[in-house]
Scaffold this motif. Sequence first.
Motif, short mmCIF file in Angstrom:
data_model
loop_
_atom_site.label_atom_id
_atom_site.label_comp_id
_atom_site.label_asym_id
_atom_site.label_seq_id
_atom_site.Cartn_x
_atom_site.Cartn_y
_atom_site.Cartn_z
N LEU A 1 64.25 39.60 4.45
CA LEU A 1 63.74 40.91 4.01
C LEU A 1 64.88 41.89 3.80
O LEU A 1 64.90 42.64 2.82
CB LEU A 1 62.77 41.46 5.06
CG LEU A 1 61.36 40.88 5.09
CD1 LEU A 1 60.60 41.46 6.28
CD2 LEU A 1 60.62 41.17 3.80
N SER B 1 65.27 43.38 0.08
CA SER B 1 64.46 44.59 -0.02
C SER B 1 64.93 45.48 -1.16
O SER B 1 66.13 45.62 -1.41
CB SER B 1 64.51 45.38 1.29
OG SER B 1 63.82 44.71 2.31
N LYS B 2 63.98 46.09 -1.84
CA LYS B 2 64.28 47.07 -2.87
C LYS B 2 64.52 48.43 -2.21
O LYS B 2 64.06 48.68 -1.10
CB LYS B 2 63.13 47.15 -3.87
CG LYS B 2 62.89 45.86 -4.63
CD LYS B 2 61.71 46.00 -5.58
CE LYS B 2 61.47 44.69 -6.34
NZ LYS B 2 60.31 44.81 -7.28
N GLN C 1 62.91 50.55 3.80
CA GLN C 1 63.65 49.36 3.42
C GLN C 1 65.15 49.58 3.60
O GLN C 1 65.88 48.67 4.01
CB GLN C 1 63.35 48.98 1.97
CG GLN C 1 61.94 48.44 1.76
CD GLN C 1 60.91 49.55 1.57
OE1 GLN C 1 61.18 50.70 1.87
NE2 GLN C 1 59.73 49.20 1.09
N HIS D 1 55.21 37.80 3.13
CA HIS D 1 56.53 37.20 3.19
C HIS D 1 56.48 35.96 4.08
O HIS D 1 55.82 35.96 5.12
CB HIS D 1 57.53 38.20 3.77
CG HIS D 1 57.53 39.50 3.03
ND1 HIS D 1 58.17 39.66 1.83
CD2 HIS D 1 56.95 40.69 3.32
CE1 HIS D 1 58.01 40.91 1.41
NE2 HIS D 1 57.26 41.54 2.29
#
Length: 333
Positions: free
Chosen positions: A136, A140-141, A146, A3
């Motif tokens: 992030l 995020s998934k 997460q 990232h």
Amino acid sequence: MTHTTSNIRFVSSEQRWARAKGVANRVMVFEPKGYYPRGTLHVPNGVFHADTEISFSIVKGESWSSLDPDAPFSEFDWASPQELRLISSLLLCERRDDAYIRFYPIVRYGHLLEEENIDLSRPSIVNDVKALLLKLARNSKPGLMQDRIVNCLEKPYDLVEPDHYGFDRLLSFWKALSPANYVVLRGIYALVKSDMLSFHYEFSEEAIVSLYIALDASFTLVLRKLREDGVINPSSHDAALWLHEHFDKPFGLPEPDITEKYFHEFYEQRVMTLHPASRYGDMPYSPIMHDDIPHLRRSLREIFAYIVLGTHGPDYEEEVIWHKKHSEYSTNA
């Protein structure tokens, strides 16, 4: 996937586990459940930042396994030695009867910065890492860890103005706190865990149990101080006398009698809490109260701070002066 924001990168998940074993720039994120001092605070190897959007620390330091190869395996060593040193230094800067610093870290989530040689005192580092963390959180998934950082966006952080703390002593605490002083750090770690647990009303009992761990750590440290002062085989009563001499005597409180032990008022409750069956009988529940949390939390924080620096903070001295002034006024009246 690596990232990126500006020139700051987090290492990929594939690289993280190998890099985490050595010295690395470690990022710890804190949830909005806590109370944090507003702004940015620096120590020589790290920085702590909190604003209404997010709170985090960046610390350059080693892992526990590299610090002590003989340390036992644990799945609860979520704060690295230097991260715990920073957290402890900040927490010890609390003042008597003023605002807490209540850390609520996302455990087992910490990222590592790809760059090894970074000047953590530069404001741009804090801004870049903040931007990266927010990115992030927003992208995020779904997933266990997460979801924790996504939750950081749900509400503004509870911040306290820094003048409620004694951060003029921050560097003194940081310099005096060695990561090898396991008992001090374990005790302050227990204070942090108690703060986390006490956020959830249903875990108040467990919050007090964590404070009992901190209490035992403080007792060990007091016994060591007594031995250093020449007391042979110091007892719990000796520890009670030490506590009176260094904390209670200036307020005119009576000296403990011969039967009184260190934190005597908690002794029976602690035995009955940790042992469902004891010499006090069989206990269907813990004979403790919610008020035990603030009493122990504040007292133990101050004891740790005194032991680490060997002196009281200005807030203690000011309260002693206030007490003596008003005691004299009451006597004269």
